[in-house]
Design an enzyme around this catalytic site. Structure first.
Site, PDB file in Angstrom:
ATOM      1  N   CYS A  80      13.480   9.531   8.459  1.00  0.00           N
ATOM      2  CA  CYS A  80      13.068   9.328   9.851  1.00  0.00           C
ATOM      3  C   CYS A  80      14.269   9.339  10.783  1.00  0.00           C
ATOM      4  CB  CYS A  80      12.305   8.019   9.978  1.00  0.00           C
ATOM      5  SG  CYS A  80      13.165   6.651   9.195  1.00  0.00           S
ATOM      6  N   LYS A  89       0.876  -1.182   0.000  1.00  0.00           N
ATOM      7  CA  LYS A  89       0.000   0.000   0.000  1.00  0.00           C
ATOM      8  C   LYS A  89       0.910   1.227   0.000  1.00  0.00           C
ATOM      9  CE  LYS A  89      -2.318   3.161   1.559  1.00  0.00           C
ATOM     10  NZ  LYS A  89      -1.809   4.467   1.069  1.00  0.00           N
ATOM     11  N   GLU A  99       6.757   1.557  12.577  1.00  0.00           N
ATOM     12  CA  GLU A  99       8.013   2.330  12.541  1.00  0.00           C
ATOM     13  C   GLU A  99       7.615   3.771  12.319  1.00  0.00           C
ATOM     14  OE1 GLU A  99      11.295   1.132  11.898  1.00  0.00           O
ATOM     15  OE2 GLU A  99      10.835  -0.984  11.829  1.00  0.00           O
TER      16      GLU A  99
HETATM   17  P1  NAD Z   1       1.301   8.899   7.219  1.00  0.00           P
HETATM   18  O1  NAD Z   1       1.063   8.282   8.534  1.00  0.00           O
HETATM   19  O2  NAD Z   1       0.507  10.106   6.867  1.00  0.00           O
HETATM   20  O3  NAD Z   1       1.028   7.853   6.033  1.00  0.00           O
HETATM   21  C1  NAD Z   1       1.721   6.636   5.932  1.00  0.00           C
HETATM   22  C2  NAD Z   1       0.871   5.634   5.165  1.00  0.00           C
HETATM   23  O4  NAD Z   1      -0.285   5.306   5.934  1.00  0.00           O
HETATM   24  C3  NAD Z   1       0.357   6.125   3.831  1.00  0.00           C
HETATM   25  O5  NAD Z   1       0.439   5.069   2.910  1.00  0.00           O
HETATM   26  C4  NAD Z   1      -1.090   6.480   4.128  1.00  0.00           C
HETATM   27  O6  NAD Z   1      -1.936   6.416   2.997  1.00  0.00           O
HETATM   28  C5  NAD Z   1      -1.442   5.411   5.121  1.00  0.00           C
HETATM   29  N1  NAD Z   1      -2.580   5.705   6.002  1.00  0.00           N
HETATM   30  C6  NAD Z   1      -3.032   6.918   6.414  1.00  0.00           C
HETATM   31  N2  NAD Z   1      -4.071   6.757   7.262  1.00  0.00           N
HETATM   32  C7  NAD Z   1      -4.270   5.429   7.393  1.00  0.00           C
HETATM   33  C8  NAD Z   1      -5.193   4.633   8.137  1.00  0.00           C
HETATM   34  N3  NAD Z   1      -6.115   5.171   8.929  1.00  0.00           N
HETATM   35  N4  NAD Z   1      -5.095   3.280   8.041  1.00  0.00           N
HETATM   36  C9  NAD Z   1      -4.160   2.715   7.264  1.00  0.00           C
HETATM   37  N5  NAD Z   1      -3.274   3.411   6.528  1.00  0.00           N
HETATM   38  C10 NAD Z   1      -3.331   4.760   6.589  1.00  0.00           C
HETATM   39  O7  NAD Z   1       2.864   9.196   7.142  1.00  0.00           O
HETATM   40  P2  NAD Z   1       3.682   9.956   6.017  1.00  0.00           P
HETATM   41  O8  NAD Z   1       3.446  11.423   6.137  1.00  0.00           O
HETATM   42  O9  NAD Z   1       3.435   9.309   4.702  1.00  0.00           O
HETATM   43  O10 NAD Z   1       5.185   9.606   6.433  1.00  0.00           O
HETATM   44  C11 NAD Z   1       6.010  10.462   7.161  1.00  0.00           C
HETATM   45  C12 NAD Z   1       6.301   9.873   8.513  1.00  0.00           C
HETATM   46  O11 NAD Z   1       6.884   8.584   8.342  1.00  0.00           O
HETATM   47  C13 NAD Z   1       7.325  10.675   9.303  1.00  0.00           C
HETATM   48  O12 NAD Z   1       6.862  10.844  10.616  1.00  0.00           O
HETATM   49  C14 NAD Z   1       8.563   9.776   9.302  1.00  0.00           C
HETATM   50  O13 NAD Z   1       9.406   9.952  10.414  1.00  0.00           O
HETATM   51  C15 NAD Z   1       7.948   8.424   9.276  1.00  0.00           C
HETATM   52  N6  NAD Z   1       8.927   7.418   8.794  1.00  0.00           N
HETATM   53  C16 NAD Z   1       9.433   6.545   9.705  1.00  0.00           C
HETATM   54  C17 NAD Z   1      10.380   5.607   9.311  1.00  0.00           C
HETATM   55  C18 NAD Z   1      10.975   4.640  10.311  1.00  0.00           C
HETATM   56  O14 NAD Z   1      11.634   3.714   9.881  1.00  0.00           O
HETATM   57  N7  NAD Z   1      10.777   4.815  11.610  1.00  0.00           N
HETATM   58  C19 NAD Z   1      10.798   5.571   7.981  1.00  0.00           C
HETATM   59  C20 NAD Z   1      10.252   6.489   7.089  1.00  0.00           C
HETATM   60  C21 NAD Z   1       9.306   7.415   7.504  1.00  0.00           C
END
Ligand code: NAD
Length: 522
Positions: free
Chosen positions: A268, A163, A234
């Site tokens: 991240c 996804k 994560e």
């Molecule tokens: P986000 O939470 O907005 O979205 C992530 C994913 O979740 C997307 O595919 C989105 O469509 C999906 N999503 C949104 N709502 C959902 C729901 N209710 N149920 C299921 N899926 C849903 O995050 P983002 O803005 O895309 O990513 C940025 C964040 O990711 C930052 O905080 C970053 O630190 C974090 N990140 C963490 C790591 C790690 O390894 N810890 C790695 C990369 C990014």
């Protein structure tokens, strides 16, 4: 450039990208069903065959690197060099490492059972796939975050639903196409769309790997808990680097510039806070400002170290954090403004930051580094640990022993000395954090709890009944005492134990025989 529907325009210059059709929510169940049908035959293949197939898939992906680099450039605005170097080129090597991990982690494990307590028994622990794993990804590494979990999920015998983020749908879509061309039909599927599609994936799968924001991660973990399926989350980070006065100045400046500005800070595990000893700050900070101000943001086709921010919301967060720091008296040494026709932001270094500023307390996820001057290493550790997050942390010093000792005191999943965050592309090393970074683990054998479940097969070759079975009698009392004393090391207890064993066997058999007599035989 004005904001538009997520993922529809280039972050570099706003030109319209070819649209990607979302998967209707009601069709997600069908995708999962198709994956579920493909999974048992895949899991039934010997591990060697799965390894070979996964390596073939990764090789095909690498051979088609020009396709994915073009997609990554379009979706992220980064240069082709950076997209290749940081995501696309590593795919086969990563798969090779994942295969090594799988070969070790999936070996059946024989358990040696205590022959006194468990006579004649053997036990073997096997590792079985969960079934269909959902991988829900963010936009910052639209390819790399997928393959980190996709390879172990497949190697352990699962089918997978990808996804992608609605901001970067094409990279995950491409990965699913390569999988369809090289792996058994139906095994890897892609569900395109936003949160509603992600939520439906979560409803249908047997395990979920989520990478993204803390807010969404909490919802995912809560729902996975209700569904009683394994879940790895994560989440965000606010990584700290601690710079000590005895560091190698040139290397430290280059390393901190690299890992704060890598992927325009949309990492991240990007360094967002640098703690520097006050006595060294006037040497270190100007040198860092010079290095950071030389980094170029992509404009058209020329060389650049940084791409733009991937989306306008992220740009908004970056601008708000810098504005807050300025209002609270921090000093912007370089950058601090937009650049170019898209969502570019100049690499920014801000001095004299302190707790209470957004730039110190909250995840910025952009090309902005906050300098916090501290009296000494002790204060640096204390302030670095005063964070909601804990992914990577680093200590920069020539004294490696002291660096290691200090790094161990950082509340993080990955503690570095004289480097930062590079282990994100090492498949054998767990990628994990503490606190609101979430308890998920990507990569390494430690990630296998999400992808697999243990099944123990126990075979009892003992021809006699176990001596502690019913009925209760005086010999059982003797036996219980003897077993307890034996485990305390009283060897004479062995005689007591031996003296009652045959009597216990007779008593238990008699109970069985009586039962046989009582119950009608067919
Ligand atoms: P986000 O939470 O907005 O979205 C992530 C994913 O979740 C997307 O595919 C989105 O469509 C999906 N999503 C949104 N709502 C959902 C729901 N209710 N149920 C299921 N899926 C849903 O995050 P983002 O803005 O895309 O990513 C940025 C964040 O990711 C930052 O905080 C970053 O630190 C974090 N990140 C963490 C790591 C790690 O390894 N810890 C790695 C990369 C990014």
């Amino acid at each position: 450039m004005s904001p538009s529907a997520p993922g529809s325009i280039s972050p570099l210059d706003g030109h319209v990208l070819e649209p990607v059709v979302s998967t209707p929510v009601e069709e997600v169940a069908d995708l999962v069903l198709e994956a579920r049908r493909a999974q048992p035959a895949w899991a039934a293949q010997p591990l060697n065959a799965r390894c070979k197939a996964v390596l073939g898939f990764a090789r095909a992906a690498l051979e088609r690197h020009e396709e994915i680099v073009a997609i990554l450039v379009a979706e992220t605005g980064r240069s082709a060099l950076e997209c290749g170097l940081n995501e696309a080129n590593g795919i086969l090597e990563y798969a090779r490492g994942a295969v090594q991990v799988a070969r070790k982690a999936l070996k059946p494990e024989r358990v040696r059972l205590n022959p006194v307590a468990f006579p004649g028994k053997r036990a073997v622990i096997e590792t079985l796939p969960r079934g269909v794993v959902g991988i829900i990804a963010p936009w910052n590494y639209p390819l790399g975050i997928f393959f980190k979990s996709l390879f172990p999920a497949l190697l352990t015998g699962n089918a997978v639903i990808l996804k992608p983020s609605e901001h970067t749908p094409r990279s995950g879509g491409w990965l699913a196409r390569v999988a369809a061309d090289t792996l058994p039909p139906g095994l890897v599927q892609v569900a395109q769309g936003g949160g509603a599609v992600g939520a439906e994936v979560l409803e249908q799968v047997d395990a979920v790997v989520f990478t993204g924001s803390v807010a969404t991660g909490r919802r995912i973990a809560a729902r996975a808990g209700e569904r009683l399926i394994p879940c790895s989350v994560e989440l965000g980070g606010k990584d700290a680097a601690i710079v000590l006065s005895d560091c190698d100045l040139g290397r430290t400046v280059a390393g901190i510039a690299q890992w704060s500005m890598h992927n325009a800070g949309q990492n991240c595990a990007g360094i967002e806070r640098v703690f520097v000893e006050e006595a060294f700050a006037d040497t270190f900070v100007p040198a860092l400002a010079r290095a950071i101000s030389r980094l170029r943001v992509a404009q058209g086709t020329g060389d650049s170290e940084l791409g733009p921010l991937q989306n306008s919301q992220q740009l908004g967060i970056v601008e708000a954090h810098v504005a807050d720091a300025r209002e609270q008296g921090a000093q912007v040494l370089c950058g601090g403004s937009r650049v170019g026709a898209g969502w570019g932001y100049l690499p920014t270094l801000i001095d004299h930051c302190r707790p209470g500023m957004k730039i110190v307390d909250e995840e910025t996820f952009g090309p902005v580094l906050a300098v916090v001057r501290v009296p000494d290493a002790e204060a640096a550790i204390e302030q670095a640990n005063a964070s909601r997050y804990g992914l990577n942390g680093s200590v920069w010093t020539r004294d490696l022993a002291r660096g290691e000792e200090l790094a161990r005191r950082l509340e993080v999943g990955i503690a570095n000395v004289n480097n930062h965050s590079f282990s994100g592309i090492v498949p054998q090393i767990p990628w994990t954090g503490v606190k609101e970074t979430g308890p998920g683990v990507a990569a390494s054998r430690f990630s296998y709890g999400t992808f697999t479940r243990p099944r123990t097969v126990l075979v009892d070759r003992n021809r006699q009944p176990d001596p502690f079975w019913f009925p209760v009698d005086a010999h059982l009392v003797t036996l219980a005492g003897a077993v307890r004393d034996l485990s305390l090391g009283t060897l004479s207890a062995a005689f007591r134990l031996l003296s009652v064993l045959s009597r216990r066997t007779r008593a238990i058999r008699a109970l069985g025989d009586e039962m046989n007599e009582d119950s009608p035989r067919t």
